[in-house]
Design a protein around this motif. Structure first.
Motif, PDB file in Angstrom:
ATOM      1  N   ARG A 586       0.849  -1.186   0.000  1.00 36.44           N
ATOM      2  CA  ARG A 586       0.000   0.000   0.000  1.00 36.44           C
ATOM      3  C   ARG A 586       0.889   1.241   0.000  1.00 36.44           C
ATOM      4  NH1 ARG A 586      -3.035  -3.683  -0.111  1.00 36.44           N
ATOM      5  NH2 ARG A 586      -5.108  -3.884   0.782  1.00 36.44           N
ATOM      6  N   TYR A 589       1.112   6.608   4.212  1.00 31.02           N
ATOM      7  CA  TYR A 589      -0.026   7.438   4.596  1.00 31.02           C
ATOM      8  C   TYR A 589       0.271   8.913   4.365  1.00 31.02           C
ATOM      9  CZ  TYR A 589      -3.536   9.705   7.493  1.00 31.02           C
ATOM     10  OH  TYR A 589      -4.551  10.502   7.936  1.00 31.02           O
TER      11      TYR A 589
ATOM     12  N   ILE B  54      -0.718  -5.659   5.647  1.00 34.22           N
ATOM     13  CA  ILE B  54      -0.443  -4.763   4.525  1.00 34.22           C
ATOM     14  C   ILE B  54       0.871  -4.065   4.832  1.00 34.22           C
ATOM     15  CG2 ILE B  54      -2.848  -4.381   3.926  1.00 34.22           C
ATOM     16  CD1 ILE B  54      -2.420  -1.556   5.218  1.00 34.22           C
ATOM     17  N   VAL B 188       0.256  12.281  13.462  1.00 32.12           N
ATOM     18  CA  VAL B 188      -0.521  11.048  13.457  1.00 32.12           C
ATOM     19  C   VAL B 188       0.026  10.132  14.563  1.00 32.12           C
ATOM     20  CG1 VAL B 188      -1.509   9.255  12.042  1.00 32.12           C
ATOM     21  CG2 VAL B 188      -0.906  11.417  11.042  1.00 32.12           C
ATOM     22  N   SER B 196       1.350  -1.768  10.558  1.00 33.30           N
ATOM     23  CA  SER B 196      -0.027  -2.135  10.838  1.00 33.30           C
ATOM     24  C   SER B 196      -0.086  -3.605  11.211  1.00 33.30           C
ATOM     25  CB  SER B 196      -0.908  -1.869   9.629  1.00 33.30           C
ATOM     26  OG  SER B 196      -0.514  -2.733   8.595  1.00 33.30           O
TER      27      SER B 196
ATOM     28  N   ASN C  49      -5.625   7.051  11.728  1.00 37.09           N
ATOM     29  CA  ASN C  49      -4.625   6.513  10.820  1.00 37.09           C
ATOM     30  C   ASN C  49      -5.209   5.249  10.209  1.00 37.09           C
ATOM     31  OD1 ASN C  49      -2.507   5.288   9.565  1.00 37.09           O
ATOM     32  ND2 ASN C  49      -1.189   5.233  11.363  1.00 37.09           N
ATOM     33  N   PRO C  50      -5.429   5.224   8.900  1.00 39.41           N
ATOM     34  CA  PRO C  50      -6.112   4.071   8.293  1.00 39.41           C
ATOM     35  C   PRO C  50      -5.376   2.765   8.548  1.00 39.41           C
ATOM     36  CG  PRO C  50      -5.080   5.438   6.629  1.00 39.41           C
ATOM     37  CD  PRO C  50      -5.038   6.211   7.897  1.00 39.41           C
ATOM     38  N   LYS C  51      -4.031   2.834   8.661  1.00 39.06           N
ATOM     39  CA  LYS C  51      -3.278   1.579   8.783  1.00 39.06           C
ATOM     40  C   LYS C  51      -3.520   0.897  10.113  1.00 39.06           C
ATOM     41  CE  LYS C  51      -0.415   2.794   5.272  1.00 39.06           C
ATOM     42  NZ  LYS C  51       0.776   2.779   4.522  1.00 39.06           N
ATOM     43  N   HIS C  52      -4.022   1.651  11.092  1.00 38.22           N
ATOM     44  CA  HIS C  52      -4.275   1.047  12.395  1.00 38.22           C
ATOM     45  C   HIS C  52      -5.755   0.782  12.619  1.00 38.22           C
ATOM     46  CE1 HIS C  52      -0.390   3.047  14.096  1.00 38.22           C
ATOM     47  NE2 HIS C  52      -0.171   2.295  13.056  1.00 38.22           N
ATOM     48  N   ALA C  53      -6.606   1.216  11.683  1.00 37.82           N
ATOM     49  CA  ALA C  53      -8.032   1.251  11.981  1.00 37.82           C
ATOM     50  C   ALA C  53      -8.739  -0.022  11.538  1.00 37.82           C
ATOM     51  CB  ALA C  53      -8.662   2.449  11.311  1.00 37.82           C
ATOM     52  N   GLN C  76      -6.093   1.719   2.315  1.00 38.98           N
ATOM     53  CA  GLN C  76      -4.954   1.597   3.235  1.00 38.98           C
ATOM     54  C   GLN C  76      -5.309   0.867   4.524  1.00 38.98           C
ATOM     55  OE1 GLN C  76      -2.715   5.112   3.932  1.00 38.98           O
ATOM     56  NE2 GLN C  76      -2.448   5.550   1.780  1.00 38.98           N
ATOM     57  N   MET C  77      -6.600   0.560   4.721  1.00 37.34           N
ATOM     58  CA  MET C  77      -6.970  -0.165   5.941  1.00 37.34           C
ATOM     59  C   MET C  77      -6.791  -1.656   5.725  1.00 37.34           C
ATOM     60  SD  MET C  77     -10.390   1.928   6.999  1.00 37.34           S
ATOM     61  CE  MET C  77     -10.926   0.729   8.197  1.00 37.34           C
TER      62      MET C  77
END
Ligand code: SF4
Lengths: 649, 279, 141
Positions: A586, A589, B54, B188, B196, C49-53, C76-77
């Motif tokens: 991906r 961010y 990811i 952030v 993640s 933060n989308p990566k943690h959500a 990105q999630m």
């Protein structure tokens, strides 16, 4: 056997250098350089395995005479250089100070030798003295120095191609490079201080010539700066010689060291002055920073195995003589200050070679600090630092040289994401930096020993030294890691890594060096037992034991190999686990505003594309050279002054 | 030895997770909320492990394992009562690997975070090293196994300095500048932004180890019997929570100034004192 | 209930994205964080933060200028993930329906799992919606 090995180690490079000078053909010159590298490496290893140490050796009397004459010739040449520049460019600091310093040296040495000395030239039994410390230095010089020379063969070809030179100057380049190694071997073997002094001045000459090799105005300026700053050390040397001979009647270094008396402190302080100019300690760091204009192999040679190492070698060599004195404590403070100051200044530098230069100065400061603390553990740390620093720093310079020849820039900011463009050399560079920075590698084991030794030192100044030590080592982490960070910063991509083409002359030396850094760090116990322990043991009682390959001192214990197992596990295990399927990748961010997942761009006002610009922290305003440099110099000068006052009182 | 080895690896994360849970509960109470259950961190971490992976780039993933392994190594070194200074250096290795990991994605937030994390290391590492030296000066050895008497009476300035380091290491306000404890701020989640799922979970796990380790180092200052040391550590931890809740986040320059002037200053004064008045 | 499902249900982390709402619903979402509603009781954390959500909480209607951002955040999630739309305008376009730059409900751009109607949606309703989403999250969708 030993006699011939000593002869080869010192004289062969001189001979090979002269051959290089006469050869016009590139292939033939490369052959000679290659041959001399192999001869030197073989000699040093043979010497290590054959000799019984310590040993003294005195060559025939003619050599004394030869060195006596050559010494004055050398000074005449320096004088000529100064005068030549004076008549061409008028009065400048560089030529006036060169002329002045040479005259002071020549006149006082002549006065001493011709009027006071009982015989001409002064001889010493033995003229050469070789113990394990000299041997370690000899191994470093011959192996690392030779690898650098081999690397230089291809580097100089590319360098001259890039500059577009019509007539090659490589014969001069290799003449000085190879001769440098011989002079260094001379320094570490010499026992007669006059011989030591002669070789010392030869390295100054080589250094000067190599720095001004490119003949740009900046190169000439830097060359002269290196010359006159080192001549200050030369003056210190001459004064030390006169003082030592006056009170002892001998110029045998070993005799002086083994019979320390309070009268000796003053000559030792002057010898130390010589050592610290050679090692580019603050406030004399200017010449080493200026030396960065030289081609990369020169920097690599100056920083790793020769030149600056001569200074710290001398400091460690004379350390037993000032054991337990106030001079020793002051030397530790001085080294500690340089360690801290250079590490802090390195943070604000964005040019790769300058960062490396400051790192060198800082590490040399640490070595001098160890020599000043002067306990067996500290001397152990100093010698191990000399070894590991030489390997890693030589490696890093060669790597930066290679990177420079790929991207034609030395700026760290231009190296952003280089791990993707040049994975092989960048990977090796990062490994080299890690070997300078992280436990359990050799440099960190030495630093660990240094901190423990400083904590254990009985001197009243030790809190000050500790302060310098902890701040310096924290700053060291910062400047290395942020550089590594620039290398690593890559953009997501589904493509695999593509290695750059392998170029034997570039990559073999760096691979050998990084291999050496890793293997020697793992084999720290045998390295200690075979090399370091006997070197320390010549003058000190060793206190370190290496039972079950743990590095155990009286007050602490470093378990190196289990950490290497952890390191191996940390590298190997995840490579088995981590899967990178393209569909998993991906974008980074950026608040959802990415343009594409694999470009560092985002959309902003009116949906226009903007390039993402990132940079390292340099803290220019807080820690910049402009702000701190002069203060550091002033403080260092004050420390130096106090050092001499303490000795005189 | 094998038992200690395994116990250190297995039990530590449970203590750490529990402490994190209590931390969140207490924080919520201080803010007049009820807060999550105490076992919440364990829910979080199991969830993180179960998420799909990811990634952005490959190298951070390698480095996260290194981060975890080196912290575990440090915990084991502590459990086996090895050299304190070496332990601090090993902890430094772990942190450097983490920073390298978040440097390796070209993402604005993780880059800022890692730059700031570097400055955090710049602030706390000297304090830890000086603390280990001060402990050495009292006990005559860097080995943890040699600490036998309560050190707090002579080393209280070092203890105060260690508190500052503890706040930085726990990434709490006012020093949570590299990874804001609560997201929705200008960076952030700082260095953790690009991790993640599994990898975030591993980092969290490493944090638990780190938390227990640092508290254990503090407990060394009072080693008479088992409890006084543990109580001292828990007390310090509680103080940090209070400080966290009554402070806002501050700038990095303020952090460096505080930790250097107060932290290093106190430690050095303590060392000078020990040097002058015996020890 | 197995461990993983239980943990997923107990630890939903939110990403709140304002797709162009009037801010009425956003204020209600923030109200959920206050001591009165305290959504952290359920392990809910607002991550940003989308990566943690795990849960994407969207307010406002889908529109031309930022549907791309919405999609990017959603991509990105990591799985499993659910989308909860808060407020009438996110469900259907609401008061912005048929405005020139409006696409309509959020489900025009990304798949939506739970709709929380209301203009503005009450905090109780929002919490209810999130809890409903947990059922989907639990089974890994
Ligand atoms: S639903 Fe109503 S209150 Fe909520 S954002 Fe849309 S217009 Fe505003």
């Amino acid at each position: 056997m030993t006699a011939s090995l000593i002869g080869i180690a010192i004289l062969f490079p001189f001979a090979a250098g002269f051959v290089c000078l006469t050869l016009k053909n590139h292939k033939a010159r490369a052959g000679v350089v290659f041959l001399s590298a192999i001869v030197l490496i073989a000699t040093s290893i043979l010497f290590f395995s054959q000799g019984t140490f310590p040993l003294g050796y005195t060559p025939s009397h003619e050599w004394d005479m030869a060195i006596f004459v050559l010494d004055y010739l050398l000074m005449a040449y320096f004088l000529y250089l100064g005068l030549n520049d004076f008549f061409r460019n008028g009065i400048k600091i560089r030529n006036v100070s060169t002329i002045g310093l040479v005259l002071v040296q020549a006149i006082s040495l002549a006065l001493f030798e011709f009027s006071w000395a009982p015989e001409l030239p002064i001889t010493v039994e033995p003229a050469l003295f070789i113990d394990h410390l000299s041997l370690i230095m000899c191994l470093i010089i011959c192996i690392i120095g030779s690898l650098i020379c081999i690397y230089g063969i291809k580097y100089m070809q590319d360098h001259e191609k890039h500059l577009g030179l019509e007539k090659t100057k490589q014969n001069w380049f290799f003449f000085y490079m190879v001769m440098f190694l011989g002079a260094m071997n001379g320094i570490v073997f010499a026992n007669n201080i006059l011989w030591l002094y002669f070789f010392w001045e030869v390295t100054t000459l080589c250094c000067y010539a190599l720095i001004r090799h490119d003949e740009t105005p900046e190169a000439i300026e830097s060359g002269f700066r290196a010359l006159w700053m080192n001549l200050i050390g030369g003056v210190g040397f001459v004064v030390a010689i006169i003082l030592a001979f006056n009170s002892y009647g001998t110029l045998s270094l070993i005799t002086l060291i083994s019979n320390p008396t309070p009268f000796l402190l003053l000559p030792l302080a002057f010898l130390f002055l010589a050592a610290l100019t050679k090692s580019a300690q603050v406030p004399f760091q200017g010449w080493l920073l200026g030396a960065m204009v030289a081609p990369v192999p020169v920097s690599a040679l100056l920083h790793s195995s020769t030149m600056v190492k001569a200074g710290v070698y001398l400091a460690v060599r004379i350390a037993p003589a000032f054991w337990g004195t106030s001079l020793s404590a002051m030397i530790a403070v001085f080294g500690g200050f340089t360690f801290m100051a250079a590490a802090i200044l390195a943070i604000s530098q964005s040019e790769a070679k300058r960062v490396l230069a400051y790192s060198t100065i800082s590490n040399l400061g640490l070595i001098i600090l160890c020599a000043g603390i002067n306990t067996p553990l500290a001397i152990t740390a100093a010698i191990m630092l000399i070894i590991f620093h030489a390997i890693s720093k030589g490696l890093l310079f060669l790597c930066v040289g290679n990177i420079e020849h790929n991207i034609w820039s030395k700026n760290i900011e231009d190296m952003q994401g280089l791990v993707r463009r040049l994975p092989l050399i960048t990977g090796i560079t990062i490994a080299g930096m890690i070997s300078m920075l992280l436990a359990p590698f050799g440099v960190l084991i030495s630093k660990w020993a240094a901190i423990e030794a400083a904590g254990a030192s009985a001197s009243l100044l030790s809190p000050l030294i500790l302060l310098f030590l902890v701040i310096g080592s924290a700053a060291t982490t910062v400047f290395w890691v942020k550089w590594i960070g620039r290398f690593l910063s890559e953009v997501p991509s589904t493509e695999g890594l593509k290695m750059e083409p392998f170029s034997p002359l570039y990559h073999t030396p760096v691979m050998l060096l990084i291999g050496g850094a890793v293997v020697l760090s793992i084999l720290i116990a045998p390295v200690y037992n075979w090399l370091v322990s006997p070197a320390v043991g010549t003058f000190y009682l060793t206190t370190v034991s290496t039972q079950s390959w743990f590095f155990r001192s009286a007050i602490g214990c470093f378990v190196a190999w289990p950490l290497f197992i952890v390191l191996a596990a940390a590298l190997v295990v995840p490579s088995l686990f981590v899967k990178t399927k393209p569909e998993r990748i991906r974008a980074a961010y950026m608040c959802g505003e990415n343009v594409e997942y694999d470009t560092p761009q985002f959309r902003s006002v009116a949906d226009d594309k903007f390039e993402l610009q990132l940079g390292g922290v340099y803290l220019e305003e807080d820690l910049g050279e402009k702000k701190l440099d002069k203060w550091f110099k002033v403080i260092a000068l004050i420390i130096l002054l106090v050092l001499f006052v303490v000795v005189l009182v | 030895m094998a038992i200690i080895f395994i116990a250190a690896i297995v039990v530590t994360p449970f203590i750490g997770g529990l402490l994190r849970g209590i931390d969140r509960k207490l924080t919520a109470h201080m803010q007049g909320r009820i807060g999550p259950p105490i076992q919440q961190p364990f829910y979080d971490i199991i969830k993180l492990f179960s998420k799909s992976q990811i990634i952005t780039t490959r190298s951070p993933l390698l480095l996260v394992y290194g981060y975890l392994l080196f912290i575990v190594a440090a915990v084991v070194l502590f459990a086996l009562k090895q050299d304190l200074l070496m332990l601090i250096l090993v902890l430094g290795v772990a942190d450097v690997l983490l920073v390298m990991g978040s440097f390796s994605t070209r993402s604005p937030y993780s880059q800022i975070g890692s730059n700031r994390e570097l400055l955090q290391m710049f602030s706390y590492e000297p304090i830890l090293i000086l603390a280990s030296i001060a402990i050495y000066m009292e006990t005559g050895s860097f080995l943890i196994s040699r600490i036998q008497q309560p050190l707090l009476p002579t080393l209280w300035p070092v203890y105060l300095a260690l508190l500052i380091a503890l706040i930085i290491l726990m990434r709490k306000s006012p020093f949570d500048i590299s990874a804001s404890e609560h997201a929705h701020q200008e960076i952030v989640r700082g260095i953790f932004t690009e991790y993640s799922g599994l990898y975030l979970g591993l980092i969290e796990l490493a944090h638990w180890y780190e938390l227990v380790l640092v508290l254990a180092v503090i407990s060394l200052l009072w080693t008479a019997g088992v409890w006084p040391g543990i109580l001292l550590a828990l007390f310090s931890w509680f103080i940090v929570l209070i400080i966290d809740n009554i402070n806002a986040r501050l700038t990095w320059s303020w952090m460096i100034r505080t930790s250097w002037v107060a932290g290093i200053g106190l430690s050095i004064l303590n060392i000078i004192g020990l040097r002058l008045f015996g020890g | 209930m197995n461990w993983i499902a239980r943990s997923r249900a107990k630890s939903p982390w939110l990403l709140h994205y304002d797709c162009g709402s009037c801010n009425g619903c956003d204020i209600e979402i923030l109200a959920c964080l206050t001591p009165l509603y305290d959504i952290e009781r359920f392990g809910i954390v607002n991550m940003g933060n989308p990566k943690h959500a795990d849960i994407l909480l969207v307010t406002g209607p889908a529109n031309h200028p930022n549907y791309r951002v919405l999609k990017n955040l959603y991509e990105q999630m990591p799985e499993p993930k659910v989308v909860v739309v808060v407020g009438s305008c996110g469900c259907t376009g609401g008061v912005f329906h048929n405005c020139p730059n409006i696409l309509g409900g959020i489900d025009k751009v990304i798949p939506v799992d739970v709709y929380v109607p209301g203009c503005a949606a009450k905090p109780e309703a929002i919490i209810d919606g999130v809890v409903l989403a947990l059922e989907k999250l639990k089974n890994g969708k």
